[in-house]
Design a protein around this motif. Structure first.
Motif, mmCIF file in Angstrom:
data_model
loop_
_atom_site.group_PDB
_atom_site.id
_atom_site.type_symbol
_atom_site.label_atom_id
_atom_site.label_comp_id
_atom_site.label_asym_id
_atom_site.label_seq_id
_atom_site.Cartn_x
_atom_site.Cartn_y
_atom_site.Cartn_z
ATOM 1 N N VAL A 73 0.862 -1.185 0.000
ATOM 2 C CA VAL A 73 0.000 0.000 0.000
ATOM 3 C C VAL A 73 0.896 1.232 0.000
ATOM 4 O O VAL A 73 2.010 1.204 0.517
ATOM 5 C CB VAL A 73 -0.935 -0.001 1.239
ATOM 6 C CG1 VAL A 73 -0.122 0.098 2.522
ATOM 7 C CG2 VAL A 73 -1.970 1.113 1.157
ATOM 8 N N ALA A 74 0.411 2.305 -0.610
ATOM 9 C CA ALA A 74 1.152 3.562 -0.627
ATOM 10 C C ALA A 74 0.339 4.653 0.061
ATOM 11 O O ALA A 74 -0.880 4.727 -0.104
ATOM 12 C CB ALA A 74 1.471 3.985 -2.062
ATOM 13 N N ILE A 75 1.026 5.467 0.831
ATOM 14 C CA ILE A 75 0.434 6.643 1.472
ATOM 15 C C ILE A 75 1.231 7.839 0.967
ATOM 16 O O ILE A 75 2.424 7.981 1.274
ATOM 17 C CB ILE A 75 0.497 6.536 3.002
ATOM 18 C CG1 ILE A 75 -0.267 5.294 3.476
ATOM 19 C CG2 ILE A 75 -0.062 7.795 3.657
ATOM 20 C CD1 ILE A 75 -0.084 4.972 4.943
ATOM 21 N N CYS A 76 0.598 8.659 0.164
ATOM 22 C CA CYS A 76 1.297 9.718 -0.565
ATOM 23 C C CYS A 76 0.937 11.099 -0.032
ATOM 24 O O CYS A 76 -0.202 11.352 0.372
ATOM 25 C CB CYS A 76 0.952 9.645 -2.056
ATOM 26 S SG CYS A 76 1.220 8.014 -2.784
ATOM 27 N N ILE A 77 1.910 11.996 -0.062
ATOM 28 C CA ILE A 77 1.684 13.401 0.281
ATOM 29 C C ILE A 77 1.487 14.145 -1.033
ATOM 30 O O ILE A 77 2.433 14.332 -1.805
ATOM 31 C CB ILE A 77 2.872 13.983 1.063
ATOM 32 C CG1 ILE A 77 3.172 13.120 2.294
ATOM 33 C CG2 ILE A 77 2.586 15.423 1.480
ATOM 34 C CD1 ILE A 77 4.489 13.450 2.967
ATOM 35 N N GLY A 135 7.730 12.011 -1.689
ATOM 36 C CA GLY A 135 6.523 12.213 -0.895
ATOM 37 C C GLY A 135 5.711 10.954 -0.682
ATOM 38 O O GLY A 135 4.553 11.025 -0.279
ATOM 39 N N ASN A 136 6.304 9.793 -0.935
ATOM 40 C CA ASN A 136 5.574 8.526 -0.857
ATOM 41 C C ASN A 136 6.074 7.640 0.288
ATOM 42 O O ASN A 136 7.260 7.304 0.347
ATOM 43 C CB ASN A 136 5.732 7.738 -2.160
ATOM 44 C CG ASN A 136 5.219 8.507 -3.359
ATOM 45 O OD1 ASN A 136 4.156 9.116 -3.316
ATOM 46 N ND2 ASN A 136 5.990 8.506 -4.436
ATOM 47 N N PHE A 137 5.161 7.258 1.171
ATOM 48 C CA PHE A 137 5.425 6.207 2.144
ATOM 49 C C PHE A 137 4.849 4.920 1.554
ATOM 50 O O PHE A 137 3.735 4.922 1.019
ATOM 51 C CB PHE A 137 4.732 6.500 3.478
ATOM 52 C CG PHE A 137 5.344 7.628 4.263
ATOM 53 C CD1 PHE A 137 6.237 7.383 5.296
ATOM 54 C CD2 PHE A 137 5.021 8.948 3.971
ATOM 55 C CE1 PHE A 137 6.802 8.427 6.020
ATOM 56 C CE2 PHE A 137 5.574 10.005 4.689
ATOM 57 C CZ PHE A 137 6.470 9.742 5.721
ATOM 58 N N VAL A 138 5.597 3.822 1.637
ATOM 59 C CA VAL A 138 5.115 2.556 1.095
ATOM 60 C C VAL A 138 5.220 1.482 2.169
ATOM 61 O O VAL A 138 6.141 1.488 2.996
ATOM 62 C CB VAL A 138 5.910 2.119 -0.156
ATOM 63 C CG1 VAL A 138 5.578 3.011 -1.343
ATOM 64 C CG2 VAL A 138 7.410 2.131 0.107
ATOM 65 N N LEU A 158 5.853 -2.260 -5.112
ATOM 66 C CA LEU A 158 5.840 -0.915 -4.530
ATOM 67 C C LEU A 158 5.512 0.130 -5.590
ATOM 68 O O LEU A 158 4.770 1.081 -5.331
ATOM 69 C CB LEU A 158 7.198 -0.616 -3.883
ATOM 70 C CG LEU A 158 7.649 -1.580 -2.778
ATOM 71 C CD1 LEU A 158 9.008 -1.158 -2.233
ATOM 72 C CD2 LEU A 158 6.622 -1.639 -1.662
ATOM 73 N N ASP A 159 6.057 -0.037 -6.794
ATOM 74 C CA ASP A 159 5.708 0.856 -7.909
ATOM 75 C C ASP A 159 4.206 0.797 -8.179
ATOM 76 O O ASP A 159 3.560 1.830 -8.401
ATOM 77 C CB ASP A 159 6.450 0.436 -9.179
ATOM 78 C CG ASP A 159 7.944 0.662 -9.090
ATOM 79 O OD1 ASP A 159 8.369 1.824 -9.147
ATOM 80 O OD2 ASP A 159 8.670 -0.324 -8.970
ATOM 81 N N ARG A 160 3.663 -0.410 -8.163
ATOM 82 C CA ARG A 160 2.235 -0.593 -8.445
ATOM 83 C C ARG A 160 1.373 0.032 -7.361
ATOM 84 O O ARG A 160 0.320 0.608 -7.644
ATOM 85 C CB ARG A 160 1.918 -2.080 -8.581
ATOM 86 C CG ARG A 160 2.572 -2.726 -9.805
ATOM 87 C CD ARG A 160 2.218 -4.192 -9.935
ATOM 88 N NE ARG A 160 0.780 -4.369 -9.994
ATOM 89 C CZ ARG A 160 0.082 -5.164 -9.170
ATOM 90 N NH1 ARG A 160 0.705 -5.848 -8.230
ATOM 91 N NH2 ARG A 160 -1.214 -5.271 -9.290
ATOM 92 N N ALA A 161 1.811 -0.038 -6.108
ATOM 93 C CA ALA A 161 1.056 0.562 -5.009
ATOM 94 C C ALA A 161 1.022 2.079 -5.143
ATOM 95 O O ALA A 161 -0.029 2.715 -4.949
ATOM 96 C CB ALA A 161 1.666 0.164 -3.671
ATOM 97 N N ILE A 162 2.173 2.680 -5.505
ATOM 98 C CA ILE A 162 2.231 4.131 -5.688
ATOM 99 C C ILE A 162 1.363 4.557 -6.871
ATOM 100 O O ILE A 162 0.637 5.548 -6.811
ATOM 101 C CB ILE A 162 3.684 4.590 -5.869
ATOM 102 C CG1 ILE A 162 4.450 4.407 -4.549
ATOM 103 C CG2 ILE A 162 3.752 6.048 -6.306
ATOM 104 C CD1 ILE A 162 5.918 4.709 -4.641
#
Length: 314
Positions: free
Chosen positions: A186-190, A233-236, A295-299
């Motif tokens: 999962v990605a949590i993006c700013i 800006g991406n937390f994964v 991780l690329d796919r989650a972002i």
């Protein structure tokens, strides 16, 4: 580099020491007792730069020892490499959840060990550079300001739940080497991270990441998740247990908690971070692509315009 190796098998410890010496690492202390290792770590005047741990040891196993070491302030971020005969998913997950930086299975290949330790040395050099810059900045001396690229996966201060991106990559690499390709991320993006990066100092930008990290910790404290800041800006995160959260609800909760920081950002004339939570995405059991592709796919699923930084896996 000063290394501590803990393994109850004295024969393997001697073999490991010889392999380390062949790789150019002569400053090595070997112990067989986990409790003795803890005592050495707490009493030694000079801190160790890297720690190697076996998992299967009597009294206290290496995973528990890893967690105990991480609780020591001086060793909160010291690289810890598990060297073990255990290759199952549960052992790998438990080790990284307790703070392992890397994971190597026995029998040890000398070239692989040297490559992994080379990655540790590069990591330590970068940390030393950043600490020196921060120290000089705190003294208000005339030095080059703290600098890092927008897409650089830096270590976020005061983000206790988070691990280094380097360690998260090593976790995925370990799974891939063992043929364990079924992972969920999962990605949590700013959303407005690039704006803050452009108008703020690097110290202020990193402080912003710490604020977001504290919100993530608060909202995900009951979730089984290995999470790191990946840059841009991406937390994964990699999901290591069951997960039934609703991204929209979690996103609403995180942004609501960010409002508590609003007065600080107004006073600093910086935009309040806007958080976006993506859906959980999974790699197929038959997917043989590079392990970090998930991780690329989650972002991408979270709608980020920036991909992962192109950095090597040690």
């Amino acid at each position: 580099m000063k290394i501590l190796a803990v393994d109850d098998d004295d024969v393997f410890s001697e073999i490991l020491k010889q392999k380390l010496q062949l790789g150019g690492y002569g400053d090595v202390a070997c112990l067989q007792d986990p409790l003795a290792a803890l005592q050495v770590l707490t009493q030694s005047a000079d801190a160790f730069d890297c720690i190697l741990l076996d998992i299967e040891m009597p009294g206290m196993n290496g995973v528990e020892l890893c967690g105990r070491i991480r609780a020591l302030p001086a060793y909160r971020h010291t690289p810890i490499i598990m060297i073990t005969s255990l290759a199952g998913r549960q052992s790998i997950d438990m080790a990284f959840q307790k703070g392992a930086t890397d994971y190597i299975t026995k029998p040890i290949d000398t070239l692989e060990l040297k490559a992994r330790l080379g990655g540790v040395e590069r990591l330590l050099d970068e940390r030393k550079r950043l600490r020196m810059l921060e120290y000089q900045i705190s003294l208000q001396t005339d030095v080059v300001p703290l600098e890092f690229d927008f897409d650089q996966p830096i270590l976020v201060p005061e983000f206790d739940r988070g691990m280094e991106f380097h360690a998260l990559q090593n976790y995925l690499l370990t799974l891939g080497l063992k043929g364990l390709y079924s992972v969920s991320a999962v990605a949590i993006c700013i959303e407005n991270a690039v704006l803050t990066y452009r108008i703020a100092s690097r110290v202020a930008f990193r402080n912003m990441l710490s604020d977001v990290g504290s919100v993530i910790e608060d909202c995900l404290k009951t979730e089984s998740l290995l999470i790191a800041y990946a840059g841009s800006g991406n937390f994964v995160g990699i999901v290591t247990g069951t997960s039934d959260w609703v991204p929209a609800d979690l996103e609403f909760e995180m942004n609501a908690k960010m409002e508590d920081f609003h007065p600080i950002y107004v006073s600093e004339r910086l935009p309040l971070p806007r958080i976006r939570v993506g859906p959980v995405v999974s790699n197929s059991l038959l997917a043989l692509a590079r392990p970090s592709q998930v991780l690329d796919r989650a972002i991408a699923a979270a709608g980020s315009r920036s991909g992962l930084p192109r950095v090597g896996i040690a």
